[in-house]
Each structure stands twice: as C-alpha cells, then as structure tokens.
Write a protein that holds these residues in place. Structure first.
Motif, PDB file in Angstrom:
ATOM      1  N   GLN A 100       1.045  -1.537  -0.151  1.00 31.40           N
ATOM      2  CA  GLN A 100       0.082   0.160  -0.024  1.00 31.40           C
ATOM      3  C   GLN A 100       0.331   1.429  -0.042  1.00 31.40           C
ATOM      4  OE1 GLN A 100       1.524  -0.988   2.423  1.00 31.40           O
ATOM      5  NE2 GLN A 100       0.329  -0.957   4.382  1.00 31.40           N
TER       6      GLN A 100
ATOM      7  N   SER B 256      -6.893   0.221   7.357  1.00 30.10           N
ATOM      8  CA  SER B 256      -6.318   1.849   7.225  1.00 30.10           C
ATOM      9  C   SER B 256      -5.788   2.359   8.575  1.00 30.10           C
ATOM     10  CB  SER B 256      -7.913   2.349   6.722  1.00 30.10           C
ATOM     11  OG  SER B 256      -8.094   1.528   5.464  1.00 30.10           O
TER      12      SER B 256
ATOM     13  N   SER C  71      -8.629  11.908   2.135  1.00 26.15           N
ATOM     14  CA  SER C  71      -8.174  11.560   3.187  1.00 26.15           C
ATOM     15  C   SER C  71      -7.444  12.152   4.123  1.00 26.15           C
ATOM     16  CB  SER C  71      -7.175  10.632   2.627  1.00 26.15           C
ATOM     17  OG  SER C  71      -7.572   9.840   0.973  1.00 26.15           O
TER      18      SER C  71
ATOM     19  N   GLN D 255      -3.644   3.363  -4.310  1.00 29.20           N
ATOM     20  CA  GLN D 255      -5.353   2.389  -3.462  1.00 29.20           C
ATOM     21  C   GLN D 255      -6.847   2.486  -3.735  1.00 29.20           C
ATOM     22  OE1 GLN D 255      -3.591   0.274  -0.541  1.00 29.20           O
ATOM     23  NE2 GLN D 255      -2.409   0.867  -1.989  1.00 29.20           N
TER      24      GLN D 255
ATOM     25  N   GLY E 196      -6.928   6.941   6.997  1.00 27.99           N
ATOM     26  CA  GLY E 196      -6.711   5.896   5.993  1.00 27.99           C
ATOM     27  C   GLY E 196      -7.747   5.536   4.678  1.00 27.99           C
ATOM     28  N   THR E 197      -6.909   5.519   3.815  1.00 33.35           N
ATOM     29  CA  THR E 197      -8.072   5.051   2.867  1.00 33.35           C
ATOM     30  C   THR E 197      -7.781   4.131   1.740  1.00 33.35           C
ATOM     31  OG1 THR E 197      -7.025   7.197   2.354  1.00 33.35           O
ATOM     32  CG2 THR E 197      -7.800   6.412   0.105  1.00 33.35           C
ATOM     33  N   GLY E 198      -6.782   2.588   2.504  1.00 26.27           N
ATOM     34  CA  GLY E 198      -6.637   1.456   2.378  1.00 26.27           C
ATOM     35  C   GLY E 198      -8.233   0.831   1.285  1.00 26.27           C
ATOM     36  N   GLU E 199      -9.199   1.046   2.007  1.00 26.27           N
ATOM     37  CA  GLU E 199     -10.335   0.153   2.057  1.00 26.27           C
ATOM     38  C   GLU E 199     -11.322   1.424   1.792  1.00 26.27           C
ATOM     39  OE1 GLU E 199      -9.955  -3.110   6.067  1.00 26.27           O
ATOM     40  OE2 GLU E 199      -8.398  -1.204   6.427  1.00 26.27           O
TER      41      GLU E 199
END
Lengths: 433, 747, 164
Positions: B80, B120, B636, B648, B706-709
């Motif tokens: 990530q 995240s 974000s 991402q 947090g942005t990963g999800e």
C-alpha cells in the motif's frame, strides 16, 4: 447416326439442365414489415431462447468480439470458408424483413428470403425436422433481439461451389426435407431427447462422418466426425471413452461442462455445454438419455476394463519419482503431472487422470494436440477448468514426444502415427475444418 | 534489502557506545514559544497516534554518531506504499532527504508494537506517531545545538541533516546525538512544519520499494535465501474436518534428497534439500495418506444464507435514535454477500530457524507481535525466545495464510533445528484454507415522507466475526491438527466505532429515527477472518444500494437524494466533486443497455471519504457486465503521497469490481471446492474498465485518514446502482455473475 | 546435466530434467523476478520468455529448454540501469504489492517484440493470462503503452536501439 444421338443427348442435357434449374429455382418471398417486438408472446420468446441455446444459433452466428447473432464468424469447411450471416432483426443487414414463412423456409428447406439456396454448413438438414411450434418460438426469439447493422463478409469458396445453384444439386443428392419417423417403443424422455438432439442441437452434424461432398454418411450416425479442426468422437458403440458414458454422466457433462470420469469440454464443444448450462434441466436430461442410448449398454469386457481402471485410480500405492527414461516422461512429469495426476482420479485444478480421457484414447490425436497447444479455458473469466496452452513452450518435436508418451502411458490403443507432421500442420493453420 | 542478522537485539545493545552524557532535555523549553501550550499537564494528555503505546522517542527515531537516521515503525508494507509515506513524513519533519532515512518495519526485536497493519490505521497510527516523534526529535537537536552554540533557538534552523545558525555555524545531527538524547518521552503536541512549506510530504514521491520489484531484487519473503536453507511442504488435509488416519511415510523418507518427515497428529510435512523435490515428496505423501472426514461437515452452499440466519446470534443495537416513525412510503430490501477470499497472488510463505532454543521467523504476517504470542503458546516457548520479522509478501488484503504458514515453519524448524526452513503454501491450500470474508445478510427498511425525506431507518446485519487473527494459538491452522491440538477461541465481535460485521452499518446520513442491529453469529461453518474492509464492503454495498432504491421511490436523483440527507461538509464535497467530474448532470442519453450508478461512504465513519460514479454496459444476451468507466473523489485529510492514495483507490475499485461481479467461494458438504483460479475466477484485463479517474481533495494540516479500504464499498454499490439503471432490475445478491444478471433481466 | 541459457549466460543445471524452470531460476540461479503464484499455469506470475514466446515457467520442465534463449526480468535491466520497460513501470508507479509485475513485464516484453505498436485492445488481450489481485491494471496498461512509445521513438531515432 452419331449426330442424331448427339443431338438427342444435347436436347436431354439442356432439358435436364433446364428442368434442374426450374426445380432448383426458389421464389423470393415478399418483404415483411419488421414486426413489433411487443407483439410476440413472452413465453414464446422464452421458449425460443431456450431452443436457440440448445441449437447454438449464437455460436455460429456471432463472431469474436461481435454483437450477438450479427454474423461474420468464419466457418472453415473442406470447400473454403463460409461466413455466418446476420440473423438479428435488422431490416437491412439482418432478417428484420423476413416473414415467419420465410424464416420457416430457411430452417426447413435451406432457402433464404430472396430465394437463394443456403450452404449446408447451416444445418437445415437437421432443422428441417423442427416442430411448427418450435419454429414459431425461434422466430419470436430472433425477431426480438437487438438489431445490428453489420453485414457479414462474403464467402470464400472455390468454383463451382461459389454458385449457389450447386447447392441445389447437393440437396438433390443428400437432402431430405421434413420430419422423420422416430423409432417406436421408447419412452417419452427418449423420444424428446431424440428430437432435441437431432432437430435442434444437431449433434450428428459434428459427430457423424461426412462424404467427399460434405454430406453426412447415411447409416453412420454418430460414428464420429469433425468440426473446425477438432475430432468429434464417436457417440455410438465405437465411443473411445475409457469409461462408458451413462445418461447421468452425460447429463453432468452437458450441463456443467465437465464430468468427473471423463474430463472437460474443449474446442467447439465448449460453447455447446456453456449454452446447455443455461437451459432447463428438462431439456438436457432427455438429450443425455438419448445420446447414452446411441452407444447402448457397454460390452461386459469394456465395462470390466473401466471398472478396473477406476478401482486402480481410487487406491493408489505410494510412488517415488518417475524413473522412466522416455523423453516424453520428463516433459509430462514437469508440465502435466501436477494437474493430471498419474496416480489418482484427479489432480490439482480439477484435471482428470489422462487414462480417463477420450481425447487420449481417440483414434485421432487431433484433440489431444490442440488441447496441449491451446489449453482449456472458460470464456470471459467464467468458472471452469483452466489449463494453460504449451504452444509457446514446446517445439513440435517435444509435443510429439509428449503426446506419444501420454498415448503409451494412458491408453491401450495403438500408437498415433505422424504426430510431428500433424502438429506442424495444425500450427500452420491447415486442417481447420 | 538485507536479511537482518540472527541475533537477539535489545535496545540496550543498540544504544550502547557513544557519549556518556544523558541529557534529559525538557521539551517544554523548546516549545516555550508555542502559544497553544494550554490545557492539562502534558504527561497526562493523550499522545498522538501510536505514541500512546510507545511513548519513548527513540522507539521511533534513532540517529547514530555518523548521522545516519533510522526510523522504526510497527506497521508493515503490504504494497500500500506505507514505507514510502512514513519515510516522507520523517524526512519532512527532520528536514533531511528521504534517501537519508532507513526504515525498519515490524520486527519484534526492534520496532514498536503497533498491533496489526490493518483497518487502514497505518497513517493514522504510525504516520501520526512518526510525524510527531520526528518533529520532536528535530526540536531536541535544535535545543542541544542552541546550548552548544549559545544562541537562542529562534536563530537556528534544521536542514539537510544539520542544525544551522544564522551566523553560518552548523552542527550535523551526528554531532548532536551523543548518549540517549532521544530516550525521552514524547510530548502531546509538536511544532510541525507548516503544510504550505512542505517539500516532501504532499508530493507523489516515487515508492522506495518499486525499483527492486521490477528489476528482480530481493523484495519478498519468498525471495529470502539464508545460507543453509532447506525447503519444506505441508501435506494439508483435504478438508477442515479431515484427520490423518494412516500413512506409511517410509517410501517417501527413502527418496534421495528428502531430509526429514515431520508428523504431529494430523500435521504432516516433508523437508527436502531442493524445493521441487519437496513438492514431489509432498504429493507422494498426499497420495499415500488416508483421512477420516466428516461427509456433512459443511452446510449446503445453495441454502447458506438461510442456514446462517438460523444460527444462534448475539444481538446488539449499535444505533438507536428517535422513535419508530412511519411515512408516506415504505421501502424494504434484503442483501446478501457470499464468502469471498483474499486470493493473494503469491501463496503464503515463511522462513524459520531454530537455534539455541531461539526461533527466528521471517513472515509477511500483518501482526508480528500477536503472531509471536500465538507461536509461543503453540510451541510452549517463552515469547522472548521468538523473534518475528516482517518481510513483504504479496498483497494480503487482510488475514490470509501468512500467520498459518509462519506457524507451519515454526513447527518444522523446531523439528529440524540449526537450518533455516522455507515453507511455501501451494495455491490449492491457500485457496482452501485461508480464512474468508464472511457471508453476510443485511435487511433494510425505511420510510419516506411526502417530500421524499427519510423519516425512519431500520437496518440489521447478520455476520460471523471478522477477526480470527492470532494472538491465540487456536487461531493458527496447524495448531488445530497437532496430536495435542489447540482449539479455536470463542470469537468476539469487534466493538464499534470500528466494528467488524457492523463496520459502516451506521450510515453517515441524517436519520431522525434509526435503529441498527448487529446480529453476531459465533458459529463459523467456514473459516473466516478479516478481508479488506471487513463488514464495510457489504454494509456500504447494502445501504448505498438501498439509498438508490429510496431515491427511486422518492422520485429523486440519486446524487441529490444523498446530498439532501448529508450535513458533513467534507462528505458533500466528495459527492459533488465525483458527480461533477463524471458528468452526472449531463443530459446526454446513455446508449442502450448502458447505465450509471453512484455511491458514497466514509470508511468506518472515521477514515477517508470516497464517492464513486460508474458507467457500465450490461450485455443482454449473456448478462455480462462490462465496466466502461469509473470516477472517484476522495478526501484522505492531508495527503502525504497523493499518487499512493490514487493507486489505492484505483486498485480498490478494481478489486471490489472483481468481488462484486465474479466472486463466491464454492463448497460442497465436505470440502471447499474453490481450489484454483479456474474454480474461483477473478477479474482479468478483459474485465477492467476503459478508464478510472481519481480526484483527490487534499487537506494539508488535517489528520491523516486511512484510505486503503475506502473504495471497496462504494464501488460495489455504484455497480449495483448502474446495473439497475441499465436494466431496470435491482440485484441484491452478490456476486453479479452473468448467469445471475441474465436470469434477472430475462429474455 | 542440462545447459540453460538465461539472459545471455549459460548455466549447467543438475536439477532433475522434469524440474519446472521456475524452481531452477529462483533456487539455483537466485533470480527473483519470476514468482510462484500457482504452479498450475493459471496466473502468470512465473512468466518468462523463451525464444521470444512468453511462457509459464512453473509448468515448463528444463528438459525442453536446452539450446533456447530464456529471458527473465533481470535481463531487461538493473536497478541502477533499468531498461525501457522497467523505466516505464517505475515512472508510472505501476505496482502495488508488485508480486505480479515481473510476469506482467515479460508478457508485455514478448508482445512488444512481436508488435511494437500495439493498440489498447491488443495489450489487454496479450496480458489476459496474467492476474493482478491488487487492481493495478490501469497503471500496467499505461506503463506498457509508455514503454511502446519510448521504444518506437528510440528505434525511430536510432534503428539499432530497441527491445533487448
């Protein structure tokens, strides 16, 4: 004297030719205003959809990357390449202006609306036996598809076949219009299956050998044929399947594309089973029953060998690394054995032990070679067995070694000959029909 | 990337040497100018991010006498881009070039314990900790320099790894760090650099790990080759219930090159000199093994949802506002999501060595500390004798087989001490044994008043736990198969506001009367745990589909309907940005069979905001959904690496599209049937849209979110909504395979 | 003993002839690019080139590779001196976890050698055998396009330059 005989022969020929042309000539049927889609009964359209799936209309009449039923797909034959036509209801490029009568004539007699004879690559020699209701349903289905304004490329046939009148001659010799009496003494399921397999699914069109003029050989139904460079195995008592097919295993195969003791549909059969997967079970089961009956019950010897094979593969002993010195053995061990377990019924990725494979046991190595070259894969990311192709990885000689080894290891049939030549021809694109 | 030496490091050995002075410098003096220093005594105020758990600055930042800087994080690079982002943060605050920083990640011997790299949290927890630790370290050094140079701090500036006085004198960091200068507690506040002055944070710095990955460098745990390494494979049971009955291992033992066979109950493994031999030996063992299996161990796949809803559940009401109300119109719908798998491209792998009763494990586990605890319990070893070092694996997307293979490696290494053992899972085993994202059911019911505003909202979600991560040995797969087996600990729901199955079950919309109930189902017919997004994927899919159904009932435009119910300004902005860039208001008619759909969510209602619009085509004859384009807008907070965020979001949209259109784990009464990429297809290039555009709303100075999800839930709902727009048919059961779509749209 | 030619260098391999190339590349030659993704020829993470053809090294035994030129990603360039394709992937930041990327690159490399100016459709079709689970597809496509452009303009200015 000779002159008189010559004169009479000449007159007879001319009269004969004229008679033939008169016989062969078909009138154009009137242009029909394209019917309103909503005018068709929904259930009739639904039934038409099912029949079209069983009959695989879309498989021939859709080209790769093209719109459904818009034609354009090249069909290689021993006589040249034919392109399937656009059968969407487009008024200009498709059949939008065909009346139901014109549609029926095409299906039963192989004549298009304009009166031209259709090449028997379009299997009207089977569709001729459709019931009236089924023709109606198919018409309703076709006329409610999306119209597509695309014209198929012209056919590429050698003289004199590029003259449609020659098809009339072929019909004279080989085509019998109309229904055929089905055998008596069978139950309703078998009878229905016989009808669907013959008149709709036209199984015999691929699985029956053809003569030099491309007609199915009489009296040899289901004795094995070919399609697009693939061998269509015999479905009768000459079936090369190591484990005899039953109605149940056929049903599983036709509906899901694979059967645990037989393998996976490949080549032209793959889209067929894909279509049958979406058709009611009540249509597929009778076909399975019928096709199983074509082979009849297996001989005791054949059944015994099959039972022994299954028994052996279900109870394997531990084996060490194959110490076989044959050149094909190392290739098999590294390239195939992971999935095509030599010791169990099935290996990784759901692949069968090749001792169960019809392709490996068939008289013709065509299918085995094509599968090795191109692999097996479901279209468009669908669920299904996924086998890589080896055409980039193996030379002709290596594929010959491999297939020779596989034939020797997994079949009791005589060795295939001229493997390397056959492989080269396939790669060069010959033998496509 | 170097393999760390196999010695047991402690902080003491690292800091030993160098100066004698222990300068305990008060940061309060350094921050005397900070006018914001009001409020409670700093020692009692909460420390930002993971500083809470590891308050000493030198847990995070160490500077050696030669000036080299090492930054420590308890979080792991999962692909990530976190390594890069954390280096950017540290470099910015320390005023050094990124290349001057070495980052050490997730090593129980060296780094702080930040739990799992999950949810995240990395930027919010580790990023925030490093942000402050680096800033405070810098100010300590400036303070020391002030003392040495006898100038006030205002005349000093940190730059390029040194402290500069305005009269030209300078002291390099290395000259300032004698002793334990950074061995001080962090303060709750820091003098952070002004966002407008940023030269490293906020820039799309190229990722530090990509060059090695494209040129064949050692980059993954699969690439490790410590000297003397041997290869092992585990013979996995054919199903969850299978237990080893009988096996004659002697023929395999005798194979030349086979070093040892390890058997403990139903745990069976083979060690060989060469890797391919290990694979062959494993297959031979698998052929020879016989198993006792329960033929009815699993429920029917066809009726799994009814089965789950019928299991005992613990109910908790996670939202209860207002009073039940009725309205002019009522809408009700149920949504379903099947088991779905992580499907990591690289099956899990670990390397372990047991030496002098100490175990070193190289693992791509998301949580090296919890893993250590679980392995210690399994092996009955003290945790201090175990070191878990994170090395990247392929994308894990949550709890996959990483911890299990580490446990495999630990067991095998214990049986074969002195040599590093590499254990690689086979594809079939990763597919069959990884813990899946749980199957879930959601039921939504809402009432609209005459103006088309929501006046009552009821939402219920049924789900298993979304975390069976180790901490406990019973959550390690091989531990279940030992002769003296461990057992699954009783699962517990993850509490709100993060939640598990109820993650994002509470909408962000303005709902005057609302009840949300989480039905937590402890019984797990299939093995389940955290899959990226946890319950958020399903809940956002459900409630954002439902919002469209409500909008339709209200006769309202879907975007306008959402704005009507949203007060959060940042939420409104991502929605309007996405809609605008997509051309939502365009009056151009889409071609036939085309549709467009929109969805929005704020991940966990705490993390990043995302709004996604999708255009797609439904092929009428086949039912296949062809994605045309997607437009996303995200917020974000402060974007440390904008390109990383874009990556991402793009990836999240495609991954979610794959889940949404293709994926469901298959099983029969005995076994998992999804064993390879043929039986569990995922999206390939043919299915990927023509374009994806991501618009970032950058908010410098705001907390990292947090942005990963963030993309997965909205992407699914946008697709569902676009299918409804294209066909007039509303699909509620994932996945939307061609067969399902065709059945729904009919002939 | 089997002689393998990898990235222009010959190696003698004493591995069993049935050993798939992937294991020899990784374990014996310490080449990390090609990856174990499935061992079934389904995911493409192991893709390398043999005589210009992209193949799944996990299902090709070394027995068939004597005398054929094997190219792996290490043969396209190094971290200090990346080749055009690698440069393109770095510039486009075309990776998330990066595990599938060497396989993607070799598949793309094989395409560009046969078709230096592929259309988008052709690139997608060529890469279809390779899986990416992180969803990096858009960037991979951009990187291949970029490499194609770089290489064709390089060939235009210097005909001797080209895909290695």
């Amino acid at each position: 004297m000779w002159r008189r005989i010559l004169f009479v022969v000449l007159i007879m020929t001319v009269l004969g030719a004229a008679g033939f042309v008169a016989w062969a000539w078909e009138p154009a049927l009137a242009l029909n205003p394209p019917p309103d889609r909503s005018s068709f009964d929904r259930e009739l359209v639904q039934r038409g959809a099912e029949l079209a799936a069983i009959g695989n209309c879309g498989v021939c009449h859709t080209t790769a990357g093209g719109k459904p039923f818009a034609g354009g797909r090249p069909l290689p034959t021993p006589f040249g390449t034919i392109h399937a036509t656009n059968i969407t209801p487009d008024p200009k490029a498709g059949i939008g202006q065909w009346s139901e009568a014109a549609f029926e004539r095409a299906m039963r007699e192989g004549v298009d609306r304009a009166g031209r004879h259709l090449y028997p690559a379009f299997p009207y020699d089977h569709f001729t036996r459709l019931t009236d209701e089924d023709v109606k349903a198919l018409y309703a289905f076709m006329m409610t598809r999306d119209p597509v304004r695309v014209t198929a490329p012209a056919n590429d046939l050698a003289f004199p076949l590029n003259i449609r009148l020659s098809v009339a001659a072929w019909k004279l010799l080989f085509f019998h219009k109309g229904r055929r009496q089905l055998e008596a003494g069978h139950d309703a399921t078998w009878t229905r299956g016989a009808y669907l397999a013959d008149a709709v699914a036209h199984c015999g069109a691929c699985h029956t050998p053809r003569n030099a003029l491309g007609a199915q050989k009489r009296g040899q139904d289901f004795a094995g044929g070919s399609s697009e460079g693939w061998h269509a195995p015999a479905l009768n008592a000459q079936s090369p399947a190591p484990v005899p097919w039953t109605a149940d295993s056929l049903f599983t195969y036709l509906r899901s594309g694979s059967a645990p003791l037989h393998g996976t549909a490949a080549g032209p059969m793959a889209p067929v089973v894909h279509n049958l997967g979406g058709v009611p079970e009540d249509d597929v089961r009778p076909i399975a029953v019928f096709i199983a009956s074509v082979a009849g019950p297996p001989s005791p010897e054949r059944q015994r060998m099959a039972d022994e094979l299954i028994q052996r593969l279900s109870n394997p002993e531990t084996v060490g690394l194959a110490a076989d010195g044959q050149p094909g053995a190392a290739i098999f061990a590294g390239a195939c054995a992971t999935c095509h377990s030599e010791t169990r019924l099935r290996g990784a990725a759901g692949a069968i032990n090749l001792a169960l494979s019809t392709a490996v046991n068939a008289p013709d190595p065509l299918n085995a070679i094509r599968i090795v070259l191109d692999g097996i894969g479901p279209a468009q990311d669908r669920r299904g067995p996924l086998m890589p192709g080896f055409s980039g990885a193996l030379t002709d000689g290596q594929i010959a070694q491999l297939t020779g080894y596989v034939r020797a290891q997994f079949s009791t049939q005589p060795a295939w000959r001229d493997l390397e030549t056959t492989i080269r021809r396939i790669r060069e694109g010959k033998d496509q029909s | 990337m170097n393999v760390p030496p196999r010695i047991h490091l402690s902080r003491r050995t690292l800091l030993a040497g160098g100066g004698a002075l222990v300068v305990s410098f008060s940061l309060r003096a350094a921050m005397a100018q900070d006018a914001q220093s009001t409020g409670p005594e700093p020692r009692q105020a909460p420390l930002p991010g993971s500083l809470k758990g590891s308050p000493m600055l030198d847990s995070w930042i160490r500077i050696a006498a030669d000036g080299s800087i090492t930054v420590f994080t308890g979080k792991a690079e999962l692909g990530q881009g976190i390594r890069t982002a954390l280096v950017q943060i540290a470099a910015e605050q320390l005023r050094v070039a990124p290349a001057a920083i070495a980052l050490v990640a997730a090593d129980t011997a060296q780094t702080p314990n930040e739990g799992y790299t999950a949810g995240s949290h990395s930027m919010q927890d580790s990023g925030t900790a490093i942000l402050h630790a680096a800033a405070q370290a810098r100010d300590i050094l400036i303070g020391i320099a002030a003392g040495r140079l006898s100038v006030p701090v205002e005349r000093l500036k940190a730059d390029g790894g040194a402290v500069h006085a305005d009269d030209g004198r300078r002291l390099a960091y290395g000259e300032l760090v004698a002793g334990n200068v950074l061995n001080v507690r962090a303060q709750p506040q820091s003098k952070l650099r002004e966002a407008s002055a940023h030269t490293i944070m906020g820039k799309s710095m190229p990722r530090v790990d990509i060059p090695a990955k494209v040129t064949g460098g050692v980059a993954f745990v699969q690439d490790l080759r410590p000297p003397g390494m041997v290869h092992a494979r585990v013979v996995r049971p054919p199903s969850y219930s299978a237990r080893l009955r009988d096996i004659d291992v002697k023929p395999v033992e005798r194979m030349s090159g086979v070093l040892k066979i390890v058997r403990d109950g139903s745990f069976l493994a083979v060690i060989a000199q060469r890797e391919y031999l290990a694979v062959m030996a494993m297959r031979a063992l698998a052929d020879a093994a016989t198993w006792n299996e329960n033929a009815q161990a699993l429920p029917e796949e066809q009726t799994i949802f009814a089965h789950l809803e019928g299991l005992p559940a613990e109910d908790s009401t996670i939202l209860n506002v207002g009073q039940p109300a009725s309205g002019a119109r009522m809408v009700e719908a149920a949504y379903r999501r099947p088991y779905q798998m992580h499907g990591s491209i690289g099956p899990s792998c670990a390397v372990a060595v047991m030496e002098n009763d100490a175990l070193t494990l190289w693992t791509h586990s998301q949580g090296v500390y919890p893993l250590r605890k679980a392995v210690a319990e399994m092996l009955k070893m003290p945790p201090e004798r175990i070191r878990c070092i994170h090395v990247e694996g392929s994308g894990c997307y949550g709890h996959n087989g990483a911890d299990d293979v580490a446990a495999d490696a630990a067991l095998i290494a214990r049986a074969f001490p002195g040599r590093p053992v590499r254990v690689q899972w086979m594809r079939e085993d990763e597919h069959a044994f990884e813990p899946y994202g749980p199957a879930m059911i959601a039921r939504a019911k809402a009432a609209l008043d005459r103006d088309g505003t929501i006046v009552d909202w009821q939402y219920q979600v049924w789900s298993n736990t979304h975390s069976t991560r180790p901490g406990a040995a019973g959550n390690l797969l091989p531990a279940l198969h030992l002769a003296a087996p461990f057992f699954h600990p009783a699962p517990r729901p993850l509490p709100q506001p993060e939640g598990g199955g109820d993650r994002n079950a509470i909408p962000l919309y303005r709902l005057p009367n609302a009840r949300v109930i989480h039905h937590f189902i402890p019984t797990m017919p299939l093995r389940v745990s955290a899959l990226r997004g946890l319950g958020a994927y399903m809940n956002i899919f459900s409630l954002e589909s439902f919002m469209d159904e409500l909008a339709a009932a209200a006769g309202a435009d879907p975007v306008e309907f959402r704005l009507r119910h949203l007060d959060d300004a940042r939420a409104r902005e991502v929605i309007t940005t996405a809609a605008q860039h997509f051309g939502w208001r365009s009056s151009e008619r889409l071609p036939s069979h085309h549709g467009r759909g929109f969805a929005f969510a704020r991940y966990k209602n705490l993390a990043a905001y995302a709004a996604i619009a999708v255009e797609l085509e439904v092929e009428h004859e086949s039912g296949r959904v062809r994605l045309a384009r997607a437009v996303a807008a995200t917020d974000s907070g402060e974007a440390v690496n904008p390109d990383g965020i874009r990556n991402q979001i793009e990836g999240g949209i495609i991954q979610s599209a794959s889940w949404t259109l293709y994926e469901a784990v298959g099983f029969d009464r005995m076994r998992i049937t999804s064993r390879d990429w043929g039986s569990y297809p995922i999206m390939r290039f043919a299915g990927v849209p023509e374009r994806i555009d991501v618009h970032l709303i950058d908010r410098p100075g705001q907390p990292f979110l947090g942005t990963g999800e963030a993309a997965q839930g909205p992407a699914a709902a946008a697709i569902a909504n676009a299918i409804a727009d294209a066909t007039g048919v509303r699909l509620r059961d994932l996945p939307f395979t061609p067969e399902r779509v065709k059945r729904a749209i009919g002939v | 003993m089997i002689t393998l030619t990898v990235n222009g260098r010959t190696h003698q391999s004493d591995a069993d002839p049935s050993t798939p190339l992937l294991y020899v590349l990784r374990d014996d030659l310490a080449l990390n690019g090609a990856k174990f993704g499935c061992g079934l020829g389904q995911c493409g993470a192991c893709t390398v080139m043999v005589n210009g053809e992209a193949i799944y090294s996990c299902v090709v035994p070394i027995a068939v590779l004597e005398g054929r030129a094997i190219t792996t990603v290490e043969g396209l360039g190094t971290a200090d001196n990346p080749g055009a394709l690698q440069r393109a992937f770095i510039d486009e930041q075309a990776a998330q976890c990066g595990y599938c990327i060497p396989g993607m690159m070799m598949r793309a490399h094989a395409l560009l050698q046969k078709n230096p100016t592929p259309s988008d459709e052709q690139i997608r079709a060529a890469l279809q055998p390779n899986l990416c689970r992180c969803g990096t597809h858009m960037r991979i496509l951009r990187a291949v396009r970029r490499a194609a452009q770089t290489l064709t303009s390089a060939t235009a200015t210097n005909p001797k330059e080209g895909v290695r």
